[in-house]
Design an enzyme around this catalytic site. Structure first.
Site, PDB file in Angstrom:
ATOM      1  N   HIS A  32       0.833  -1.215  -0.205  1.00 54.79           N
ATOM      2  CA  HIS A  32       0.004  -0.079   0.032  1.00 54.79           C
ATOM      3  C   HIS A  32       0.954   1.300  -0.022  1.00 54.79           C
ATOM      4  O   HIS A  32       1.420   1.623   0.848  1.00 54.79           O
ATOM      5  CB  HIS A  32      -1.023  -0.151   1.311  1.00 54.79           C
ATOM      6  CG  HIS A  32      -1.786   1.062   1.230  1.00 54.79           C
ATOM      7  ND1 HIS A  32      -2.968   1.268   0.564  1.00 54.79           N
ATOM      8  CD2 HIS A  32      -1.544   2.522   1.835  1.00 54.79           C
ATOM      9  CE1 HIS A  32      -3.726   2.308   0.913  1.00 54.79           C
ATOM     10  NE2 HIS A  32      -2.901   3.120   1.494  1.00 54.79           N
ATOM     11  N   CYS A  33       0.885   1.991  -1.059  1.00 52.58           N
ATOM     12  CA  CYS A  33       1.928   3.243  -1.219  1.00 52.58           C
ATOM     13  C   CYS A  33       0.912   4.378  -0.573  1.00 52.58           C
ATOM     14  O   CYS A  33      -0.015   4.804  -1.272  1.00 52.58           O
ATOM     15  CB  CYS A  33       2.180   3.311  -2.762  1.00 52.58           C
ATOM     16  SG  CYS A  33       3.160   4.731  -3.063  1.00 52.58           S
ATOM     17  N   PRO A  34       1.178   4.952   0.277  1.00 48.59           N
ATOM     18  CA  PRO A  34       0.715   6.257   0.896  1.00 48.59           C
ATOM     19  C   PRO A  34       0.810   7.410  -0.018  1.00 48.59           C
ATOM     20  O   PRO A  34      -0.076   8.269  -0.248  1.00 48.59           O
ATOM     21  CB  PRO A  34       1.307   6.239   2.404  1.00 48.59           C
ATOM     22  CG  PRO A  34       2.801   5.760   2.165  1.00 48.59           C
ATOM     23  CD  PRO A  34       2.351   4.580   1.074  1.00 48.59           C
TER      24      PRO A  34
ATOM     25  N   GLY B  90      -1.480   6.752  -2.663  1.00 52.53           N
ATOM     26  CA  GLY B  90      -2.925   6.837  -1.987  1.00 52.53           C
ATOM     27  C   GLY B  90      -3.748   5.846  -2.545  1.00 52.53           C
ATOM     28  O   GLY B  90      -5.045   5.711  -2.032  1.00 52.53           O
TER      29      GLY B  90
END
Length: 434
Positions: free
Chosen positions: A144-146, A149
């Site tokens: 999950h790449c912040p 997003g």
């Protein structure tokens, strides 16, 4: 027993055509950080090289800059491969019918374990994982790449690679021209100041070389382990950069969540069955106890009104059951048991009244038969002596009266015992059920 959170944190726009994660602040910060280095580069650095190279430095830089933005937005608003949730059922959460945590499957002659997801109520496919931020199971979940997003999975992994390579090339492009500009300015400075010496900045890179060599050795050893998904370098390149367009299943997830809100609860669906059971019980009580007809009819009308108020389904579909609906179903069963307790208590009270009325009738009949028995005894005892006849009549009457009083006392004691036993059983049932 698992208590899954059924709400997904994924957000959708434009009739579910755009799917993204919950963290929007990092995405906005990433957009700003990509804008900051490009503008000074176009204003201050590019004009210095225009006379030595060509004017193509401007369109190349702008092209990769815009491409980075396009791939970033496409990665952020693409479905990563969300797997639709399973149907929630009470049997799944029962201790006796709980699904096993792991199952073994065979993939290209290699046994693998797939895990049961208690939140999504399904067995995750191989290389799928559950994202705790988006609260979804994703196919080929990478991370999950912040800054994007969104989750990186099967459907947006290609655009994520394009974003990384375009942004990486743009960074190398900007840093290369900046370093060239520094070298040119330092050469001019050396011409003006011959005593100046160049700096040496290679010590840190040499220190990191040992770590890099050890990491490469570990990768070389692990690549020979059994992996059913291992392919050649060219096949991996084609699969990563030129994959087919996989279908999105997120719309099925949304339709399932819509059914959870529109279809009535199982309490209302099974209302007619419960009403029929209550009606049969009440009819049997009416046949046995004539005194409880009005109460049973009122209970039947209330049960029918409560069952028809929620609505029913004609197709016999059993909708998914969420934990709040499970509590409603348990409360409905408790109400049903309390209704049965009330009907049983009413029937026992009716039996008590019947016993009391029968006792009163027996006492009245005994009191009426008393003078008749006395007259019969006087007629049968005809003697010549009036004194002896009167004494005999008095003695017989007194004896008969004593026997009659004894019989009456015995009957009262028996009826009192039956009434006391019925009242004790009724109190015991009420205490246990309450």
């Amino acid at each position: 027993m698992s208590r899954p959170s059924y709400a997904s944190a994924t957000k959708t726009y434009f009739h579910n055509r755009l799917v993204t994660g919950p963290d929007r602040a990092y995405f906005i910060v990433a957009m700003i950080l990509m804008l900051i280095p490009e503008i000074p580069f176009l204003i201050f650095v590019c004009p210095l090289f225009e006379e030595w190279i060509t004017a193509a430095i401007y369109p190349v830089s702008i092209y990769f800059w815009i491409a980075s933005y396009i791939f970033l937005i496409q990665t952020a608003y693409t479905d990563p491969g969300i797997i639709p949730r399973g149907i929630y059922n009470d049997d799944i959460f029962a201790p006796d019918h709980r699904q096993p945590l792991f199952k073994k499957i065979t993939v290209k002659d290699t046994k693998q374990e797939i895990k049961w997801c208690e939140t999504c109520c399904l067995y995750r496919p191989p290389r799928a994982n559950h994202c705790g931020i988006c609260n979804n199971c994703v196919e080929r979940f990478d991370h999950h790449c912040p800054w994007v997003g969104n989750c990186i999975g099967r459907r947006n992994y290609q655009t994520f690679l394009y974003f990384l390579y375009s942004l990486g090339f743009l960074c190398i492009w900007i840093m290369g021209f900046c370093v060239a500009h520094i070298c040119i300015e330092s050469a001019r400075y050396r011409d003006n100041h011959p005593s100046a010496s160049s700096a040496k900045v290679f010590q840190e890179g040499m220190n990191k070389s040992h770590y890099i060599s050890d990491y490469n050795y570990s990768l070389w050893v692990s690549r020979f382990n059994s992996n059913p998904y291992r392919k050649s370098a060219f096949a991996n390149f084609i699969e990563a950069f030129c994959p087919p367009r996989y279908p999105s299943f997120y719309k099925y997830t949304l339709d399932h969540e819509k059914e959870l809100t529109t279809i009535p609860t199982p309490n209302n669906i099974n209302g007619n069955n419960n009403n029929s059971i209550n009606n049969n019980n009440n009819n049997n009580n009416n046949n046995n106890n004539n005194n409880n007809n009005n109460n049973n009819n009122n209970n039947n009308n209330n049960n029918i009104n409560n069952g028809n108020s929620g609505g029913t389904t004609n197709n016999g579909y059993t909708p998914p059951i969420s934990p709040p609906q499970m509590l409603q179903r348990q409360s409905s069963t408790i109400r049903y048991s309390l209704d049965n307790l009330r009907t049983s208590s009413n029937s026992s009270l009716g039996n008590f009244n019947n016993l009391k009325s029968s006792r009163d009738l027996n006492l009245s009949t005994i009191s009426e038969d008393k003078p008749k028995n006395l007259s019969n005894s006087n007629n049968n005892n005809n003697t010549n002596n009036k004194n002896t006849s009167e004494d005999n009549n008095h003695s017989s009457g007194s004896d008969f009266g004593g026997d009659e009083e004894n019989n009456e006392d015995d009957f009262k004691s028996d009826n009192d015992k039956e009434i006391n036993s019925s009242s004790l059983s009724l109190n015991h049932e009420l205490q246990v059920n309450v």
